[in-house]
Enzyme design. Structure first.
Site, short mmCIF file in Angstrom:
data_model
loop_
_atom_site.label_atom_id
_atom_site.label_comp_id
_atom_site.label_asym_id
_atom_site.label_seq_id
_atom_site.Cartn_x
_atom_site.Cartn_y
_atom_site.Cartn_z
CB SER A 214 -0.96 -0.07 1.19
OG SER A 214 -1.96 0.91 1.06
CD GLU B 183 -12.84 14.67 -11.37
OE1 GLU B 183 -12.00 15.28 -12.07
OE2 GLU B 183 -13.06 14.95 -10.18
CG HIS C 204 -5.51 -0.04 -1.98
ND1 HIS C 204 -5.88 -1.03 -1.10
CD2 HIS C 204 -4.56 0.70 -1.36
CE1 HIS C 204 -5.16 -0.90 0.02
NE2 HIS C 204 -4.35 0.14 -0.11
#
Lengths: 315, 315
Positions: B172, B190, B214
């Protein structure tokens, strides 16, 4: 490139029919107001298919809807609206009716088809045989296909689009149906896998493509990649909201609007595990080509070539 | 391919030190239990850098953590855990400590570095100079870089990773810091645009790459494409949860785990509007190459070649 730049200019150039000083320069793109008053003579329409990612601007610049209006014949346009994807067909249909009437279309008709039976109505077929533009609203693409697929009404639309007599637009669900294979639903937030998406058969107006809409807005890259892994003989086209892929008859598409059109091209793919894995296993696919196109960019769906928007001298 | 398949086998092949019948075949991947009991003699470690997409399995198969453990020396491993990215460093640090102790590591140390000053502590530097594996936990990548960047402690890690003396893993936030350019934060939903992401400077252990973690789980394709549009001299690597890109020193990476590793390769890009548009304008980029890799697939970050997982005879 010139044939693409011509989109906004070819139709009813006001300078040919009125003194330049009459043209209201504030109606910049098409001189709509003056045209609707002054120009009622028929002219050749340069038809196209507009595949719109949903949530197109209906209030302000209305760039995409104005382009559809122009390509359907502008003040000569006879526009037929099919709201069958929606569960509130008269509300959504009336909204588009008012928009195209405001723009100055010669005639706007709402075909509120809710059952397959209605596709046989003589007056509906007559409308589809005479109109210059058909607009498919949003809603549910399975519902739209369930009502329209393999009907006489759809046959008329298909034949007239193919022969260049009709400009067709579809937004959201109305865009999803354009390919032969259709993404009927699905999720996001996972490694690409087949269980991410439900595929169905679309209306096949541009059979070579698989369309996904609200594309980056709803994070649909994973499901489009999954769809292309299963159908590597097609071209993936992801269209953002208030954005349109305008397809010319010659195979070029041009991007219009605020967002991007994403092309997922599997022509050069060397490997996918798709035939070998379970529905929820992660899919692999190697050597996809990816283009993120913006307003003015062009892509040829047969040649698979991309042209950037030209920085024009006047800009 | 053999050098990649060798990952699971090269280290401490039990058949060399014990009779085959002694090996507990239920400890399939590494024969961990038997190794931890029987093998305490030093051996050469084949170091690697493991870039983990977060949320790696800590309970059951623990495939990724076991691979790190093996590459750090298995039962000979001296593992140092740096939990500085986390706001709960002792809790997360203790969790990983227990995991690697359970696996049978020779020694596990938790360096609970919360301030840059602590990077000068002699005992911490001594740990980093002697250990065979360093594990960077998740948390906040800006916090991790703020504490570690340009410190003596970081200098030791970097030098020992480069010279092949140390296996490094980051999950991570600990993965995000691997490149020279680092995605510090951002959004999704977006069209790709620069305002979608905050870039910062990472720890630069694999400077050629920009990592996002992720990846499909949090719909980060848009922001990785945006990052690559701004830095087309880098390679974009999006890593899903419970998935790892394991980098060998020779430039090959191999995918381990449940999800996919997405490679966004701008080598052949012909055009981007990135230098010409505002921060919230949609970015265009033409001719990206995209690979979605799964478990066992390999990619060479310098040659930019991809190799599918081999269907082994034993499968």
């Amino acid at each position: 490139m010139f044939h693409l730049h011509a989109i906004y200019h070819k139709q009813g150039n006001p300078s040919k029919v009125m003194a330049p000083e009459v043209v209201d320069r504030r109606n910049t793109m098409l001189g709509l107001k003056t045209q609707s008053l002054e120009m009622r003579t028929p002219k050749a329409t340069k038809t196209a298919v507009l595949v719109i990612g949903g949530a197109e601007d209906k209030l302000h610049g209305r760039k995409i809807l104005k382009t559809f209006f122009a390509r359907a014949g502008a003040s000569d346009a006879y526009i037929t609206i099919i709201p069958s994807a929606s569960r509130e067909p008269s509300a959504i249909g009336n909204r588009y009716t008012r928009i195209f009437e405001d723009m100055g279309a010669n005639r706007v008709e709402l075909l509120d088809i809710r059952e397959r039976e209605q596709c046989k109505y003589r007056e509906y077929q007559s409308s589809l045989e005479s109109c210059t533009g058909v607009f498919l609203t949003g809603g549910d693409q399975l519902r739209l296909c369930g009502i329209l697929a393999d009907t006489d009404a759809m046959g008329i639309i298909r034949q007239r689009v193919r022969s260049g007599q009709l400009t067709l637009a579809g937004t959201s669900a109305g865009a999803a149906v354009m390919g032969h294979h259709m993404i009927a639903g699905g999720g996001s937030g996972e490694s690409p896998n087949r269980s991410l998406l439900d595929m169905a058969t679309g209306l096949g107006l541009i059979p070579e493509i698989i369309v996904d809409q609200h594309f980056h807005n709803r994070n649909r890259m994973g499901r489009l990649i999954s769809a292309i892994s299963s159908h590597p003989d097609r071209l993936g086209i992801g269209i953002d909201e208030d954005t349109c892929a305008l397809f010319e008859k010659d195979g070029w598409l041009q991007v219009i609007g605020k967002g991007s059109v994403t092309i997922v091209d599997p022509t050069e793919v060397t490997h996918t595990n798709e035939p070998h894995v379970g529905a929820s296993d992660p899919l692999t696919i190697h050597n996809l080509r990816l283009h993120v196109l913006g307003h003015g960019d062009c892509f040829h769906i047969y040649q698979r070539t991309v042209l950037p928007a030209v920085y024009r001298l006047s800009n």
